[in-house]
Design a protein around this motif. Structure first.
Motif, mmCIF file in Angstrom:
data_model
loop_
_atom_site.group_PDB
_atom_site.id
_atom_site.type_symbol
_atom_site.label_atom_id
_atom_site.label_comp_id
_atom_site.label_asym_id
_atom_site.label_seq_id
_atom_site.Cartn_x
_atom_site.Cartn_y
_atom_site.Cartn_z
ATOM 1 N N UNK A 1 0.817 -1.200 0.000
ATOM 2 C CA UNK A 1 0.000 0.000 0.000
ATOM 3 C C UNK A 1 0.854 1.255 0.000
ATOM 4 N N UNK A 2 1.917 1.258 0.813
ATOM 5 C CA UNK A 2 2.741 2.455 0.904
ATOM 6 C C UNK A 2 3.464 2.721 -0.408
ATOM 7 N N UNK A 3 3.703 1.660 -1.221
ATOM 8 C CA UNK A 3 4.341 1.884 -2.519
ATOM 9 C C UNK A 3 3.388 2.636 -3.442
ATOM 10 N N UNK A 4 2.095 2.332 -3.376
ATOM 11 C CA UNK A 4 1.110 3.089 -4.146
ATOM 12 C C UNK A 4 1.100 4.536 -3.685
ATOM 13 N N UNK A 5 1.142 4.727 -2.381
ATOM 14 C CA UNK A 5 1.134 6.080 -1.826
ATOM 15 C C UNK A 5 2.359 6.844 -2.315
ATOM 16 N N UNK A 6 3.516 6.198 -2.283
ATOM 17 C CA UNK A 6 4.736 6.873 -2.729
ATOM 18 C C UNK A 6 4.680 7.193 -4.216
ATOM 19 N N UNK A 7 4.074 6.324 -5.008
ATOM 20 C CA UNK A 7 3.894 6.611 -6.434
ATOM 21 C C UNK A 7 3.002 7.832 -6.625
ATOM 22 N N UNK A 8 1.919 7.900 -5.849
ATOM 23 C CA UNK A 8 1.042 9.069 -5.914
ATOM 24 C C UNK A 8 1.787 10.326 -5.477
ATOM 25 N N UNK A 9 2.644 10.177 -4.465
ATOM 26 C CA UNK A 9 3.424 11.324 -3.994
ATOM 27 C C UNK A 9 4.316 11.868 -5.102
ATOM 28 N N UNK A 10 4.981 10.967 -5.821
ATOM 29 C CA UNK A 10 5.853 11.399 -6.908
ATOM 30 C C UNK A 10 5.054 12.099 -7.996
ATOM 31 N N UNK A 11 3.915 11.522 -8.366
ATOM 32 C CA UNK A 11 3.065 12.148 -9.380
ATOM 33 C C UNK A 11 2.603 13.528 -8.911
ATOM 34 N N UNK A 12 2.236 13.624 -7.636
ATOM 35 C CA UNK A 12 1.765 14.888 -7.081
ATOM 36 C C UNK A 12 2.877 15.936 -7.116
ATOM 37 N N UNK A 13 4.110 15.525 -6.767
ATOM 38 C CA UNK A 13 5.233 16.461 -6.763
ATOM 39 C C UNK A 13 5.510 16.985 -8.166
ATOM 40 N N UNK A 14 5.502 16.095 -9.155
ATOM 41 C CA UNK A 14 5.742 16.513 -10.544
ATOM 42 C C UNK A 14 4.642 17.456 -11.005
ATOM 43 N N UNK A 15 3.414 17.093 -10.713
ATOM 44 C CA UNK A 15 2.268 17.897 -11.147
ATOM 45 C C UNK A 15 2.262 19.274 -10.489
ATOM 46 N N UNK A 16 2.547 19.340 -9.201
ATOM 47 C CA UNK A 16 2.554 20.643 -8.527
ATOM 48 C C UNK A 16 3.693 21.516 -9.028
ATOM 49 N N UNK A 17 4.825 20.905 -9.370
ATOM 50 C CA UNK A 17 5.940 21.685 -9.921
ATOM 51 C C UNK A 17 5.536 22.288 -11.272
ATOM 52 N N UNK A 18 4.855 21.492 -12.105
ATOM 53 C CA UNK A 18 4.384 22.001 -13.394
ATOM 54 C C UNK A 18 3.381 23.139 -13.199
ATOM 55 N N UNK A 19 2.458 22.938 -12.284
ATOM 56 C CA UNK A 19 1.431 23.951 -12.026
ATOM 57 C C UNK A 19 2.077 25.240 -11.556
#
Length: 187
Positions: A1-19
């Motif tokens: 489960x935490x690996x899914x969370x970490x994957x979401x975290x990475x996606x969130x970090x990339x997306x917020x940087x773009x925004x």
């Protein structure tokens, strides 16, 4: 489960940087590109919200003993999301003021006070909306509890009515047996 969370975290970090990068560029773009950029940022903000929801669901599935760390990370991500939304609103207000100024030929010096006032009013409206939603949720929960209580009371009433009927039958049977015994004693 935490690996899914970490994957979401990475996606969130990339997306917020773009925004963040796009929000910073909005005021400097020509009008047509600004419209496209604003629409693009709105879509990405929606994606970021969906990622937060997914991460929140993952946190709920994590065992309670390790959930605290993830919960604190979620709070910081939500704060970051709120900051991004505020920055985007400011950027959009600056964009709309520029468009208005271009149309009206206004120099824009007086718009700073209007912009600040508008931001304050927008934040108040959002706070009020959140309070109304919380109040509505409480009302719905109260209604559900009330309905459950009414159902329980209805069941209790049925039990009491059945007990009362049994008492009446027993009373009638006692009356009959008393008459029979009295008749037997006379004989």
């Amino acid at each position: 489960m935490s690996s899914d969370f970490e994957g979401y975290e990475q996606d969130f970090a990339v997306l917020t940087a773009e925004i963040t990068g796009k929000i910073a560029r909005v005021p400097r773009l020509p009008p047509e590109e600004k419209k496209q950029m604003v629409a693009n940022v709105e879509k990405q903000l929606e994606e970021a919200k969906e990622l937060l929801e997914q991460m929140d669901l993952e946190v709920r599935e994590i065992p309670p003993q390790s959930r605290g760390m993830y919960s604190s990370r979620m709070r910081s991500y939500k704060q970051e999301m709120g900051k991004l939304e505020k920055d985007f609103k400011r950027s959009r207000i600056a964009y709309s003021d520029e468009v208005r100024n271009e149309l009206l030929g206004d120099d824009g010096n007086s718009s700073e006070n209007q912009r600040a006032h508008l931001l304050d009013n927008t934040e108040r409206l959002e706070r009020s909306s959140r309070r109304l939603e919380a109040g509505y949720q409480i009302a719905v929960e109260t209604e559900q509890i009330g309905q459950e209580m009414l159902e329980n009371l209805s069941h209790d009433r049925e039990k009491i009515q059945r007990a009362r009927e049994r008492l009446r039958e027993t009373d009638a049977n006692l009356g009959k047996s008393s008459r029979v015994l009295t008749g037997m004693l006379r004989r």
